[in-house]
Design a protein around this motif. Sequence first.
Motif, mmCIF file in Angstrom:
data_model
loop_
_atom_site.group_PDB
_atom_site.id
_atom_site.type_symbol
_atom_site.label_atom_id
_atom_site.label_comp_id
_atom_site.label_asym_id
_atom_site.label_seq_id
_atom_site.Cartn_x
_atom_site.Cartn_y
_atom_site.Cartn_z
ATOM 1 N N LYS A 1 -21.108 20.687 21.908
ATOM 2 C CA LYS A 1 -20.264 19.748 22.644
ATOM 3 C C LYS A 1 -19.070 19.352 21.787
ATOM 4 N N GLY A 2 -17.980 18.977 22.458
ATOM 5 C CA GLY A 2 -16.812 18.505 21.732
ATOM 6 C C GLY A 2 -15.847 19.597 21.348
ATOM 7 N N PRO B 1 -19.161 16.292 19.065
ATOM 8 C CA PRO B 1 -19.640 15.394 20.115
ATOM 9 C C PRO B 1 -19.332 13.921 19.878
ATOM 10 N N GLU B 2 -18.995 13.544 18.637
ATOM 11 C CA GLU B 2 -18.703 12.134 18.353
ATOM 12 C C GLU B 2 -17.209 11.822 18.426
ATOM 13 N N VAL B 3 -16.393 12.804 18.793
ATOM 14 C CA VAL B 3 -14.958 12.575 18.992
ATOM 15 C C VAL B 3 -14.747 12.258 20.471
ATOM 16 N N GLU B 4 -14.069 11.149 20.751
ATOM 17 C CA GLU B 4 -13.916 10.717 22.140
ATOM 18 C C GLU B 4 -13.242 11.782 22.988
ATOM 19 N N ARG B 5 -12.188 12.371 22.464
ATOM 20 C CA ARG B 5 -11.535 13.483 23.140
ATOM 21 C C ARG B 5 -10.998 14.415 22.050
ATOM 22 N N ARG C 1 -9.982 7.338 17.261
ATOM 23 C CA ARG C 1 -10.224 8.526 18.079
ATOM 24 C C ARG C 1 -11.697 8.906 18.191
ATOM 25 N N LEU C 2 -12.574 8.120 17.566
ATOM 26 C CA LEU C 2 -13.997 8.429 17.639
ATOM 27 C C LEU C 2 -14.626 7.705 18.825
ATOM 28 N N ALA C 3 -15.651 8.320 19.388
ATOM 29 C CA ALA C 3 -16.368 7.697 20.495
ATOM 30 C C ALA C 3 -17.105 6.458 19.990
ATOM 31 N N LYS C 4 -17.172 5.432 20.804
ATOM 32 C CA LYS C 4 -17.882 4.216 20.427
ATOM 33 C C LYS C 4 -19.364 4.517 20.378
ATOM 34 N N ALA C 5 -19.991 4.175 19.253
ATOM 35 C CA ALA C 5 -21.405 4.492 19.066
ATOM 36 C C ALA C 5 -22.037 3.446 18.161
#
Length: 394
Positions: free
Chosen positions: A14-15, A260-264, A283-287
């Motif tokens: 993913k990602g 997978p941990e990058v928002e886009r 730019r990282l996905a909130k986790a």
Amino acid sequence: MKIKINKGLDLKLKGDLSNFTPETTIVPDTCAMTPDDFPGFVPKPAVKEGEHVAVGAPLLFDKNHPDIKLTAPCAGVVSKIARGERRKILYVEITRDGVDDYKDFDTSRPLISLLAESGLFANFRRRPYDVIPDPDVRPRDIFVTAIDSAPLAMPLQAMLGTDAPQALKTAAEALTTLTDGKIYISHNSTWTLGPIPGCEMVEVAGKHPSGNPGVQIAHIAPINKGDNVWTLDIIAMYKIGRLLTTGQFDPEEIVAVTGPEVERPYVVKTIAGAAVASLLAGRLAKADHHIRVISGNVLTGVAVDPSVGLLHFPFLHISVIAEGDDKAEFMGWASISPDKMSASRSLPLHLLHKSFAPDARILGGRRAMIMSGEYDKVLPMDILAEYLIKAIIS
């Protein structure tokens, strides 16, 4: 020439960059050069803290071959020469001061001397051993790879500038003077720049590790005892052409930020040795779990601290995955969860053809190696992989 790699394995993660945001430019306030990124380079400082350096100015030189240097990727003041145990040089940091001056190189000097002085010779690797080559020993052949088959990698051709055809032609003319053999350029079916004069173009098809120079060499012109060949990637070849054309070192890098941990997932234009934090900010996905930032791909990259880590050579890729240290999974490694990835058809994810979101857990422990033949299924070289790995471990 065309070759097909019949064995291998592509990790569907993913990602990826299938829907990436448009390229953006980030010029960090600091950059650094890490000598450990260049195997065989024994560093000695060529500058002092507080000294101003231009782009392309020498920062470090090799103790065994003083002509080979690592040069500044940005202009500014040498703010830190970081040392570790036994005063080992860890990196040389430069803080930009707003004066973007470039060192001019004399392109009429001998090519090896020019490449060594500009820092580009450190991009070459000698096979066997994968170290910076001895500049006094002529290689049998030079292998250039224009393929990056690693997970989530961006096509190398997309990282070249609009002047790539002329720059590569100029570089090829120069590189032919370094060997009595051939210059092989390995590319895949997406290559659109056509043949490069003076080089033998090799179209490579197959799964990862089809982009690895060692695999390409083994299928094109294998190394025999006593042979010495050099490798580099198409980005380095392009920069050699730029150096010969402009007389200046080009520090720009196109970096794919994926996982997978990058928002886009996105592509960023920056400079070698940039601070990773400046490339990831916002730019990282909130986790609510820990993440691992890798400079490089998930198979061979270097884990870095997301707050103070640096972009490491070859400066092309950042991967961000979950650390996995907060998971308490039922049955642990023996689970048959549909989220687990496997090359075997025994797990559901293989049958569902879904993308896999890996984490950094080993999912196993230290134990005796079982000769199962699993390596042989994916290794496209005629060697006994398990015995080789056991020998390396011992």
